[in-house]
Design a protein around this motif. Structure first.
Motif, mmCIF file in Angstrom:
data_model
loop_
_atom_site.group_PDB
_atom_site.id
_atom_site.type_symbol
_atom_site.label_atom_id
_atom_site.label_comp_id
_atom_site.label_asym_id
_atom_site.label_seq_id
_atom_site.Cartn_x
_atom_site.Cartn_y
_atom_site.Cartn_z
ATOM 1 N N GLN A 15 47.243 36.688 36.257
ATOM 2 C CA GLN A 15 47.262 35.386 35.599
ATOM 3 C C GLN A 15 46.510 34.335 36.405
ATOM 4 O OE1 GLN A 15 51.451 34.839 35.012
ATOM 5 N NE2 GLN A 15 51.437 35.925 33.070
ATOM 6 N N SER A 17 43.861 34.904 38.077
ATOM 7 C CA SER A 17 42.452 35.284 38.108
ATOM 8 C C SER A 17 41.620 34.298 37.292
ATOM 9 C CB SER A 17 42.283 36.692 37.543
ATOM 10 O OG SER A 17 40.920 36.995 37.395
ATOM 11 N N THR A 18 40.427 33.997 37.770
ATOM 12 C CA THR A 18 39.540 33.076 37.054
ATOM 13 C C THR A 18 38.570 33.821 36.148
ATOM 14 O OG1 THR A 18 37.968 33.086 38.893
ATOM 15 C CG2 THR A 18 39.646 31.356 38.888
ATOM 16 N N LYS A 19 38.642 35.137 36.157
ATOM 17 C CA LYS A 19 37.725 35.937 35.344
ATOM 18 C C LYS A 19 38.135 35.878 33.880
ATOM 19 C CE LYS A 19 37.285 39.008 39.273
ATOM 20 N NZ LYS A 19 38.204 38.347 40.164
ATOM 21 N N LYS A 20 37.184 36.057 32.993
ATOM 22 C CA LYS A 20 37.459 36.071 31.567
ATOM 23 C C LYS A 20 36.918 37.355 30.988
ATOM 24 C CE LYS A 20 37.988 31.281 30.831
ATOM 25 N NZ LYS A 20 39.208 30.945 31.315
ATOM 26 N N LYS A 22 41.012 37.912 31.750
ATOM 27 C CA LYS A 22 41.677 37.956 33.047
ATOM 28 C C LYS A 22 41.986 39.393 33.467
ATOM 29 C CE LYS A 22 43.638 33.378 32.943
ATOM 30 N NZ LYS A 22 43.230 32.791 34.170
ATOM 31 N N TYR A 23 41.500 39.749 34.628
ATOM 32 C CA TYR A 23 41.777 41.050 35.221
ATOM 33 C C TYR A 23 41.769 40.892 36.723
ATOM 34 C CZ TYR A 23 36.759 41.438 36.193
ATOM 35 O OH TYR A 23 35.491 41.217 36.648
#
Length: 72
Positions: A15, A17-20, A22-23
């Motif tokens: 949650q 994580s800034t990746k899209k 989220k992983y």
């Protein structure tokens, strides 16, 4: 290794994580240090969470091809 505690920790890591989408790439060694257990126990716990459907596991398409974890 308490699966509920591991799930809570991994979910909060994903949650945040800034990746899209989220992983997160989970380092079993770092998580093992947090829980003061062996990395093998963390790996086993992660695989059980995936098997139970509480986490999804995938691999990055591009190098370095790390295993990643996502929330279902």
């Amino acid at each position: 290794m308490d699966k509920h505690q591991l799930l809570n920790r991994v979910q909060s890591m994903i949650q945040s994580s800034t990746k899209k989408p989220k992983y997160m790439t989970i380092s079993s060694v770092k998580v093992a240090d947090l829980f003061d257990v062996k990395p093998e126990e963390v790996e086993k716990g992660l695989q059980e969470l995936v098997k139970d459907g509480l986490l999804k596991q995938s691999k990055l398409d591009n190098p370095p091809h790390h295993d990643i974890y996502l929330m279902p």
